[in-house]
Scaffold this active site. Sequence first.
Site, PDB file in Angstrom:
ATOM      1  NE  ARG A 136     -11.133  11.700  10.718  1.00 27.17           N
ATOM      2  CZ  ARG A 136     -10.426  11.115   9.778  1.00 27.17           C
ATOM      3  NH1 ARG A 136      -9.877   9.936   9.993  1.00 27.17           N
ATOM      4  NH2 ARG A 136     -10.245  11.699   8.617  1.00 27.17           N
TER       5      ARG A 136
ATOM      6  N   GLY B 235       0.862  -1.174   0.000  1.00 25.92           N
ATOM      7  CA  GLY B 235       0.000   0.000   0.000  1.00 25.92           C
ATOM      8  C   GLY B 235       0.902   1.227   0.000  1.00 25.92           C
TER       9      GLY B 235
ATOM     10  CG  LEU C 176      -3.586   9.266   3.025  1.00 24.77           C
ATOM     11  CD1 LEU C 176      -4.236  10.042   1.892  1.00 24.77           C
ATOM     12  CD2 LEU C 176      -3.525   7.786   2.676  1.00 24.77           C
TER      13      LEU C 176
ATOM     14  CG  HIS D 165     -14.459   8.969   9.964  1.00 25.38           C
ATOM     15  ND1 HIS D 165     -15.399   9.932   9.666  1.00 25.38           N
ATOM     16  CD2 HIS D 165     -13.320   9.343   9.320  1.00 25.38           C
ATOM     17  CE1 HIS D 165     -14.844  10.843   8.878  1.00 25.38           C
ATOM     18  NE2 HIS D 165     -13.589  10.510   8.662  1.00 25.38           N
TER      19      HIS D 165
ATOM     20  CB  ALA E  96       3.297   2.298   4.707  1.00 24.38           C
TER      21      ALA E  96
HETATM   22  C1  LIG Z   1     -12.503   4.870   3.455  1.00 26.31           C
HETATM   23  C2  LIG Z   1     -11.209   5.403   3.990  1.00 26.31           C
HETATM   24  C3  LIG Z   1     -10.794   6.671   3.652  1.00 26.31           C
HETATM   25  C4  LIG Z   1      -9.604   7.184   4.159  1.00 26.31           C
HETATM   26  N1  LIG Z   1      -9.219   8.449   3.813  1.00 26.31           N
HETATM   27  C5  LIG Z   1      -8.064   8.937   4.306  1.00 26.31           C
HETATM   28  C6  LIG Z   1      -7.647  10.246   3.959  1.00 26.31           C
HETATM   29  O1  LIG Z   1      -8.305  10.960   3.221  1.00 26.31           O
HETATM   30  N2  LIG Z   1      -6.475  10.695   4.468  1.00 26.31           N
HETATM   31  C7  LIG Z   1      -5.700   9.934   5.302  1.00 26.31           C
HETATM   32  O2  LIG Z   1      -4.649  10.402   5.728  1.00 26.31           O
HETATM   33  N3  LIG Z   1      -6.069   8.680   5.615  1.00 26.31           N
HETATM   34  C8  LIG Z   1      -7.220   8.158   5.147  1.00 26.31           C
HETATM   35  N4  LIG Z   1      -7.596   6.889   5.475  1.00 26.31           N
HETATM   36  C9  LIG Z   1      -6.641   6.020   6.193  1.00 26.31           C
HETATM   37  C10 LIG Z   1      -5.586   5.492   5.217  1.00 26.31           C
HETATM   38  O3  LIG Z   1      -6.187   5.195   3.976  1.00 26.31           O
HETATM   39  C11 LIG Z   1      -4.878   4.237   5.713  1.00 26.31           C
HETATM   40  O4  LIG Z   1      -4.503   4.383   7.045  1.00 26.31           O
HETATM   41  C12 LIG Z   1      -3.631   3.980   4.882  1.00 26.31           C
HETATM   42  O5  LIG Z   1      -3.933   3.995   3.523  1.00 26.31           O
HETATM   43  C13 LIG Z   1      -2.967   2.672   5.266  1.00 26.31           C
HETATM   44  O6  LIG Z   1      -1.896   2.462   4.388  1.00 26.31           O
HETATM   45  P1  LIG Z   1      -0.881   1.281   4.623  1.00 26.31           P
HETATM   46  O7  LIG Z   1       0.112   1.342   3.539  1.00 26.31           O
HETATM   47  O8  LIG Z   1      -0.380   1.317   6.020  1.00 26.31           O
HETATM   48  O9  LIG Z   1      -1.771  -0.059   4.504  1.00 26.31           O
HETATM   49  P2  LIG Z   1      -2.736  -0.600   3.342  1.00 26.31           P
HETATM   50  O10 LIG Z   1      -3.007   0.372   2.278  1.00 26.31           O
HETATM   51  O11 LIG Z   1      -3.879  -1.216   4.061  1.00 26.31           O
HETATM   52  O12 LIG Z   1      -1.882  -1.744   2.668  1.00 26.31           O
HETATM   53  C14 LIG Z   1      -1.678  -2.974   3.293  1.00 26.31           C
HETATM   54  C15 LIG Z   1      -0.843  -3.838   2.369  1.00 26.31           C
HETATM   55  O13 LIG Z   1      -0.441  -4.982   3.086  1.00 26.31           O
HETATM   56  C16 LIG Z   1      -0.721  -6.149   2.344  1.00 26.31           C
HETATM   57  N5  LIG Z   1      -0.932  -7.217   3.315  1.00 26.31           N
HETATM   58  C17 LIG Z   1      -1.650  -7.190   4.457  1.00 26.31           C
HETATM   59  N6  LIG Z   1      -1.519  -8.352   5.107  1.00 26.31           N
HETATM   60  C18 LIG Z   1      -0.710  -9.126   4.352  1.00 26.31           C
HETATM   61  C19 LIG Z   1      -0.204 -10.431   4.493  1.00 26.31           C
HETATM   62  N7  LIG Z   1      -0.486 -11.187   5.551  1.00 26.31           N
HETATM   63  N8  LIG Z   1       0.578 -10.927   3.510  1.00 26.31           N
HETATM   64  C20 LIG Z   1       0.886 -10.179   2.416  1.00 26.31           C
HETATM   65  N9  LIG Z   1       0.452  -8.918   2.247  1.00 26.31           N
HETATM   66  C21 LIG Z   1      -0.332  -8.411   3.208  1.00 26.31           C
HETATM   67  C22 LIG Z   1      -1.908  -5.791   1.497  1.00 26.31           C
HETATM   68  O14 LIG Z   1      -1.950  -6.649   0.394  1.00 26.31           O
HETATM   69  C23 LIG Z   1      -1.573  -4.343   1.143  1.00 26.31           C
HETATM   70  O15 LIG Z   1      -0.679  -4.328   0.053  1.00 26.31           O
HETATM   71  C24 LIG Z   1      -8.811   6.385   5.004  1.00 26.31           C
HETATM   72  C25 LIG Z   1      -9.219   5.110   5.352  1.00 26.31           C
HETATM   73  C26 LIG Z   1     -10.430   4.629   4.869  1.00 26.31           C
HETATM   74  C27 LIG Z   1     -10.884   3.278   5.323  1.00 26.31           C
END
Ligand SMILES: Cc1cc2nc3c(=O)[nH]c(=O)nc-3n(C[C@H](O)[C@H](O)[C@H](O)COP(=O)(O)OP(=O)(O)OC[C@H]3O[C@@H](n4cnc5c(N)ncnc54)[C@H](O)[C@@H]3O)c2cc1C
Length: 644
Positions: A337, A42, A448, A266, A44
């Site tokens: 929130r 994702g 984000l 939220h 990160a």
């Molecule tokens: C509807 C919604 C709207 C949002 N809007 C905002 C916003 O406007 N601004 C903001 O700052 N934040 C927002 N957020 C929060 C934000 O989107 C998330 O906190 C953030 O995108 C998380 O990113 P990440 O890279 O940590 O994880 P994710 O994007 O969840 O990515 C997780 C990754 O890990 C992989 N993965 C997980 N478990 C495993 C496993 N066991 N084996 C292999 N791969 C695995 C998945 O395949 C994926 O690639 C929002 C959240 C939601 C739900």
Amino acid sequence: MNLDAKIPEGPLAEKWSKHKFNLKLVNPANKRKYDVIVVGTGLAGGAAAASLAELGYNVKAFCFQDSPRRAHSIAAQGGINAAKNYQNDGDSVYRLFYDTIKGGDYRAREGNVYRLAEVSVNIIDQCVAQGVPFAREYGGLLDNRSFGGSQVSRTFYARGQTGQQLLLGAYSALNRQIHLGKVKMYTRTEMLDVVTIDGHAKGIVTRNLITGAIETHSGHAVLLATGGYGNVFYLSTNAIGSNVTAAWRAHKRGAFFANPCYTQIHPTCIPVSGDHQSKLTLMSESLRNDGRVWAPKTVEVATKLRKKEITADQVKEDDRDYFLERKYPSFGNLVPRDVASRNAKEMVDDGRGVGTSGFAVFLDFADAIHRLGKDAVAAKYGNLFDMYYQITDEDPYKQPMRIYPAVHYTMGGLWVDYNLSTNVPGLYALGECNFSDHGANRLGASALMQGLADGYFVIPYTLGDYLATIGPKPVDTKHPAFEQTKQDVIARVNKLLALKGTKTVNEYHRDLGHIMWEYCGMARTEEGLTKAKGLIQALRADFWKNAKVVGENEEVNPALEKAGRVADFLELGELMVDDALMRKESCGGHFRLESQTPEGEALRDDDNFAFVGAWEYKGDNQPEVLNKETLDFEFVHLTQRSYK
Ligand SMILES: Cc1cc2nc3c(=O)[nH]c(=O)nc-3n(C[C@H](O)[C@H](O)[C@H](O)COP(=O)(O)OP(=O)(O)OC[C@H]3O[C@@H](n4cnc5c(N)ncnc54)[C@H](O)[C@@H]3O)c2cc1C
């Protein structure tokens, strides 16, 4: 144990620069001798994998979807914060730092949060350079809007699709490295365990979701960027696939799990409409820039609305209670929130909820449409309005939206120090899957920012320090630890497949969600949490007796995938309850009814609870042990949070 977060000494504004200078380096020619595993692509993980490969490391990246583009990050709507002060409205790195510490109700580390605010400005430049189409003003400069918990406009956005656009940026950087052969991408591959050798993380065990093959992968370090665990509540705004498995299995291999009870609920989601639902939909916080939140002043008017005897636009101005504007005149509809959610719940508890279920308040755009015109409102929020219309069949340009709080984000996660290292050397956690920077309540548009800060600007520096220390000697998957961990995974998969009871895994998930929402949701009590603990234990025992898992390992088997994830949620849920029981104070999203101010706000107990609670796994069905990291506040004065 008192945990050492390794925050550098010195003035706040110099900590990160000095630390970067003091970190050991790996010279460019040696970088190619190191393999780094990144689980999760994702925002990160995608940012980290691309950046580390660009530096020269060999990266193996994993995700369970068919493409990194489908990570949950793509759902992010409203925007990303950065202290650019483009609006000249008084923003600064220090103000973003201060707002974030205060927004998190003084339960985050000063050093981390300052660094986050400091690098926020670089993130925007990085993303613009990648071609992320942030909204622009008429003159061509980047536009901003406001999010909760701040009085400045610092949120950069791409309509209501900011996450998607940012992810396309990270994904293109990642693809470039895949093309160059520096990243080997494993899609449809689920990590099911971490391999440790002599206490250091050296690899992972995965299941190929197409063939069922259980495989081992080695690396000099393992980075988890696997997202949040809000789906422990069953209904949440998270993507259906979001889960805790990677973090939980790492926890069971020794990584501490911090502040698991801190959950963000939220305020502006489309209300639950019935038991048929499998997920909830967010209406972005950005809507509170122009939308006004209200409930009827009296139960009588609310009852008429619930019975559909009148419509919202027929409620006279005098009969409306714009409760956020009334109670918090300085921040109005843009309170954080946790505060907005609790106030909506108060209205509903008071009998003033609307919609047929009574579990909703209004978010009204009539004033904005009158002031700005429908076209201007559509230009800002059009896709969100369309989404609302498609889901509810109600036109938000004509009637106010009905909204109600829903589970959205988890501030808890794997404990990490200032270098994003868990307490297991070589195992790092980034993005929503770590607990880091948001304290007890994350401010909107800061996830984000944190995920990209971790991936683009923190881990590329801090990881080198560890790698330089251990040296580039290759890690061989022939080491017995790999085979042993693989056998553990196979045994667990077989145990799940042997479940031939009568109840679907989904039913267990839903039952767990009900317990979590009822007793560990927006309001928590000693009595309710104690009850929840017993209920979860009983549900877990029942799962291992009566659940039904269909199909085989050697095929695409979503039932098996889900069973593994729900089994982990059933364990995590109990830890969340334990954490909430232990924390006999209210702070941010953790609201213990026993601890509130006379006005009903969260009442902290700084003397006894100004610490991060990091839990240590001690074996199946054994109580976990609490380790504390004391939070020292050198620069910000702890006060009762006020948005009045
Ligand atoms: C509807 C919604 C709207 C949002 N809007 C905002 C916003 O406007 N601004 C903001 O700052 N934040 C927002 N957020 C929060 C934000 O989107 C998330 O906190 C953030 O995108 C998380 O990113 P990440 O890279 O940590 O994880 P994710 O994007 O969840 O990515 C997780 C990754 O890990 C992989 N993965 C997980 N478990 C495993 C496993 N066991 N084996 C292999 N791969 C695995 C998945 O395949 C994926 O690639 C929002 C959240 C939601 C739900």
